[in-house]
Structure formats: C-alpha cells, structure tokens
Design a protein around this motif. Structure first.
Motif, PDB file in Angstrom:
ATOM      1  N   GLU A 125     -21.073  -3.805 -93.801  1.00 26.72           N
ATOM      2  CA  GLU A 125     -20.597  -3.704 -95.176  1.00 26.72           C
ATOM      3  C   GLU A 125     -19.462  -2.690 -95.205  1.00 26.72           C
ATOM      4  O   GLU A 125     -19.465  -1.715 -94.474  1.00 26.72           O
ATOM      5  CB  GLU A 125     -21.721  -3.231 -96.093  1.00 26.72           C
ATOM      6  CG  GLU A 125     -22.876  -4.200 -96.188  1.00 26.72           C
ATOM      7  CD  GLU A 125     -23.983  -3.668 -97.066  1.00 26.72           C
ATOM      8  OE1 GLU A 125     -23.769  -2.674 -97.775  1.00 26.72           O
ATOM      9  OE2 GLU A 125     -25.068  -4.248 -97.029  1.00 26.72           O
ATOM     10  N   LYS A 126     -18.522  -2.939 -96.066  1.00 28.72           N
ATOM     11  CA  LYS A 126     -17.413  -2.001 -96.207  1.00 28.72           C
ATOM     12  C   LYS A 126     -17.897  -0.814 -97.034  1.00 28.72           C
ATOM     13  O   LYS A 126     -17.963  -0.863 -98.255  1.00 28.72           O
ATOM     14  CB  LYS A 126     -16.224  -2.658 -96.897  1.00 28.72           C
ATOM     15  CG  LYS A 126     -15.705  -3.875 -96.197  1.00 28.72           C
ATOM     16  CD  LYS A 126     -14.901  -3.486 -95.004  1.00 28.72           C
ATOM     17  CE  LYS A 126     -14.335  -4.752 -94.391  1.00 28.72           C
ATOM     18  NZ  LYS A 126     -13.592  -4.543 -93.223  1.00 28.72           N
ATOM     19  N   LYS A 127     -18.267   0.245 -96.343  1.00 23.21           N
ATOM     20  CA  LYS A 127     -18.775   1.433 -97.023  1.00 23.21           C
ATOM     21  C   LYS A 127     -17.830   2.594 -96.761  1.00 23.21           C
ATOM     22  O   LYS A 127     -17.377   2.795 -95.649  1.00 23.21           O
ATOM     23  CB  LYS A 127     -20.168   1.799 -96.506  1.00 23.21           C
ATOM     24  CG  LYS A 127     -21.197   0.746 -96.748  1.00 23.21           C
ATOM     25  CD  LYS A 127     -22.518   1.174 -96.173  1.00 23.21           C
ATOM     26  CE  LYS A 127     -23.531   0.075 -96.347  1.00 23.21           C
ATOM     27  NZ  LYS A 127     -24.815   0.399 -95.761  1.00 23.21           N
ATOM     28  N   GLU A 128     -17.582   3.332 -97.787  1.00 24.03           N
ATOM     29  CA  GLU A 128     -16.771   4.526 -97.629  1.00 24.03           C
ATOM     30  C   GLU A 128     -17.699   5.697 -97.372  1.00 24.03           C
ATOM     31  O   GLU A 128     -18.647   5.927 -98.101  1.00 24.03           O
ATOM     32  CB  GLU A 128     -15.950   4.797 -98.886  1.00 24.03           C
ATOM     33  CG  GLU A 128     -14.779   3.863 -99.065  1.00 24.03           C
ATOM     34  CD  GLU A 128     -13.902   4.293-100.213  1.00 24.03           C
ATOM     35  OE1 GLU A 128     -13.836   5.506-100.508  1.00 24.03           O
ATOM     36  OE2 GLU A 128     -13.298   3.412-100.813  1.00 24.03           O
ATOM     37  N   ILE A 166     -19.914  13.996 -95.571  1.00 30.80           N
ATOM     38  CA  ILE A 166     -21.185  13.290 -95.464  1.00 30.80           C
ATOM     39  C   ILE A 166     -21.434  12.876 -94.018  1.00 30.80           C
ATOM     40  O   ILE A 166     -22.553  12.997 -93.513  1.00 30.80           O
ATOM     41  CB  ILE A 166     -21.190  12.078 -96.401  1.00 30.80           C
ATOM     42  CG1 ILE A 166     -21.097  12.605 -97.793  1.00 30.80           C
ATOM     43  CG2 ILE A 166     -22.387  11.188 -96.152  1.00 30.80           C
ATOM     44  CD1 ILE A 166     -21.387  11.805 -98.917  1.00 30.80           C
ATOM     45  N   PHE A 167     -20.389  12.417 -93.343  1.00 30.72           N
ATOM     46  CA  PHE A 167     -20.537  12.063 -91.936  1.00 30.72           C
ATOM     47  C   PHE A 167     -20.912  13.295 -91.113  1.00 30.72           C
ATOM     48  O   PHE A 167     -21.770  13.219 -90.236  1.00 30.72           O
ATOM     49  CB  PHE A 167     -19.243  11.438 -91.413  1.00 30.72           C
ATOM     50  CG  PHE A 167     -19.351  10.977 -89.999  1.00 30.72           C
ATOM     51  CD1 PHE A 167     -20.033   9.809 -89.686  1.00 30.72           C
ATOM     52  CD2 PHE A 167     -18.797  11.721 -88.972  1.00 30.72           C
ATOM     53  CE1 PHE A 167     -20.141   9.380 -88.380  1.00 30.72           C
ATOM     54  CE2 PHE A 167     -18.897  11.299 -87.658  1.00 30.72           C
ATOM     55  CZ  PHE A 167     -19.579  10.124 -87.368  1.00 30.72           C
ATOM     56  N   THR A 168     -20.282  14.432 -91.401  1.00 23.91           N
ATOM     57  CA  THR A 168     -20.594  15.667 -90.678  1.00 23.91           C
ATOM     58  C   THR A 168     -22.030  16.098 -90.917  1.00 23.91           C
ATOM     59  O   THR A 168     -22.739  16.484 -89.983  1.00 23.91           O
ATOM     60  CB  THR A 168     -19.623  16.785 -91.097  1.00 23.91           C
ATOM     61  OG1 THR A 168     -18.288  16.343 -90.894  1.00 23.91           O
ATOM     62  CG2 THR A 168     -19.861  18.046 -90.309  1.00 23.91           C
ATOM     63  N   LEU A 169     -22.485  16.034 -92.168  1.00 28.59           N
ATOM     64  CA  LEU A 169     -23.866  16.411 -92.474  1.00 28.59           C
ATOM     65  C   LEU A 169     -24.860  15.438 -91.842  1.00 28.59           C
ATOM     66  O   LEU A 169     -25.917  15.855 -91.354  1.00 28.59           O
ATOM     67  CB  LEU A 169     -24.070  16.486 -93.991  1.00 28.59           C
ATOM     68  CG  LEU A 169     -23.392  17.643 -94.701  1.00 28.59           C
ATOM     69  CD1 LEU A 169     -23.541  17.490 -96.212  1.00 28.59           C
ATOM     70  CD2 LEU A 169     -23.970  18.967 -94.237  1.00 28.59           C
ATOM     71  N   ALA A 170     -24.538  14.172 -91.827  1.00 27.68           N
ATOM     72  CA  ALA A 170     -25.411  13.192 -91.184  1.00 27.68           C
ATOM     73  C   ALA A 170     -25.452  13.413 -89.685  1.00 27.68           C
ATOM     74  O   ALA A 170     -26.507  13.298 -89.054  1.00 27.68           O
ATOM     75  CB  ALA A 170     -24.942  11.778 -91.506  1.00 27.68           C
ATOM     76  N   SER A 177     -24.566  11.401-101.065  1.00 28.95           N
ATOM     77  CA  SER A 177     -24.193  10.031-100.754  1.00 28.95           C
ATOM     78  C   SER A 177     -25.327   9.108-101.157  1.00 28.95           C
ATOM     79  O   SER A 177     -26.400   9.550-101.522  1.00 28.95           O
ATOM     80  CB  SER A 177     -23.922   9.903 -99.260  1.00 28.95           C
ATOM     81  OG  SER A 177     -23.651   8.568 -98.920  1.00 28.95           O
ATOM     82  N   GLU A 178     -25.067   7.817-101.053  1.00 29.56           N
ATOM     83  CA  GLU A 178     -26.139   6.863-101.247  1.00 29.56           C
ATOM     84  C   GLU A 178     -27.150   7.007-100.134  1.00 29.56           C
ATOM     85  O   GLU A 178     -26.802   7.248 -98.987  1.00 29.56           O
ATOM     86  CB  GLU A 178     -25.583   5.437-101.225  1.00 29.56           C
ATOM     87  CG  GLU A 178     -24.920   5.020-102.485  1.00 29.56           C
ATOM     88  CD  GLU A 178     -24.552   3.556-102.433  1.00 29.56           C
ATOM     89  OE1 GLU A 178     -25.249   2.786-101.762  1.00 29.56           O
ATOM     90  OE2 GLU A 178     -23.559   3.208-103.066  1.00 29.56           O
ATOM     91  N   ALA A 179     -28.405   6.847-100.471  1.00 28.42           N
ATOM     92  CA  ALA A 179     -29.454   7.007 -99.469  1.00 28.42           C
ATOM     93  C   ALA A 179     -29.326   5.966 -98.362  1.00 28.42           C
ATOM     94  O   ALA A 179     -29.571   6.264 -97.188  1.00 28.42           O
ATOM     95  CB  ALA A 179     -30.821   6.912-100.137  1.00 28.42           C
ATOM     96  N   SER A 180     -28.921   4.761 -98.701  1.00 23.49           N
ATOM     97  CA  SER A 180     -28.832   3.712 -97.684  1.00 23.49           C
ATOM     98  C   SER A 180     -27.789   4.046 -96.626  1.00 23.49           C
ATOM     99  O   SER A 180     -27.996   3.797 -95.444  1.00 23.49           O
ATOM    100  CB  SER A 180     -28.518   2.369 -98.334  1.00 23.49           C
ATOM    101  OG  SER A 180     -27.269   2.413 -98.993  1.00 23.49           O
ATOM    102  N   ASN A 181     -26.667   4.632 -97.032  1.00 25.16           N
ATOM    103  CA  ASN A 181     -25.637   5.021 -96.061  1.00 25.16           C
ATOM    104  C   ASN A 181     -26.141   6.115 -95.142  1.00 25.16           C
ATOM    105  O   ASN A 181     -25.989   6.039 -93.925  1.00 25.16           O
ATOM    106  CB  ASN A 181     -24.381   5.525 -96.773  1.00 25.16           C
ATOM    107  CG  ASN A 181     -23.659   4.442 -97.501  1.00 25.16           C
ATOM    108  OD1 ASN A 181     -23.913   3.263 -97.316  1.00 25.16           O
ATOM    109  ND2 ASN A 181     -22.740   4.843 -98.363  1.00 25.16           N
ATOM    110  N   ALA A 182     -26.737   7.144 -95.729  1.00 29.51           N
ATOM    111  CA  ALA A 182     -27.154   8.305 -94.950  1.00 29.51           C
ATOM    112  C   ALA A 182     -28.300   7.961 -94.008  1.00 29.51           C
ATOM    113  O   ALA A 182     -28.299   8.377 -92.851  1.00 29.51           O
ATOM    114  CB  ALA A 182     -27.553   9.441 -95.884  1.00 29.51           C
ATOM    115  N   VAL A 183     -29.262   7.194 -94.476  1.00 30.57           N
ATOM    116  CA  VAL A 183     -30.433   6.874 -93.658  1.00 30.57           C
ATOM    117  C   VAL A 183     -30.028   6.009 -92.459  1.00 30.57           C
ATOM    118  O   VAL A 183     -30.485   6.251 -91.337  1.00 30.57           O
ATOM    119  CB  VAL A 183     -31.522   6.192 -94.501  1.00 30.57           C
ATOM    120  CG1 VAL A 183     -32.622   5.632 -93.633  1.00 30.57           C
ATOM    121  CG2 VAL A 183     -32.094   7.176 -95.499  1.00 30.57           C
TER     122      VAL A 183
END
Length: 87
Positions: free
Chosen positions: A57-60, A65-69, A6-12
């Motif tokens: 922000e509208k982020k998908e 990715i949500f599970t890993l985060a 994923s994008e780093a900004s979403n994950a962080v």
C-alpha cells in the motif's frame, strides 16, 4: 511511543518486520548462533512477506516515525536475545 505518532497498522507492521532482522543479527553476533539453511530460507520468506505487507500500500511514513519504529524493533530484538542468553 510510535503508536501515538502514526497509524497503528503502519507501526506494527514495520516493527514486526524489522525486529526479526535485528534479532537474527544480535543472535549471530552476541550468542554466536548460525541458522541452518532451511531456517534462513524461512526467515527470508517471512521477512519479505512483512516488507510486502508494508510496501504494497502506498503509505507515507515520516522519518521520525521510521526512526522510532527502528529503535523499538532494536530494543525488542535486544530483549529477545538477552532473554535467550539468560535462560
């Protein structure tokens, strides 16, 4: 591993928002600590700010990715709580 999918900004932002929640829960359960009222209010304000940053922000975000985060945030919280119990 989350950063590669994923994008780093979403994950962080997601990990940074979820790890304090898990840290609070684990410290209440494992260390039997209870925050004072002013500490809990500050915690809520900071956590809500993190959620606002993520959802403003509208982020998908894919479910993997949500599970890993979520798993990453839990492991980070567990290490913080265990380090507090050791030291």
């Amino acid at each position: 591993m989350v950063l590669f999918r994923s994008e780093a900004s979403n994950a962080v932002i997601l990990i940074g928002t979820l790890s304090p929640i898990f840290t609070l829960l684990l410290s209440i359960i494992y260390l039997q600590l209870t925050p004072a009222t002013y500490q809990f209010i500050g915690f809520l304000l900071l956590t809500l700010g993190g959620f606002l940053l993520f959802f403003i922000e509208k982020k998908e975000v894919r479910s993997t990715i949500f599970t890993l985060a979520l798993l990453s945030a839990f492991c980070f919280a567990a290490s913080n709580t265990l380090a507090k119990s050791v030291f």
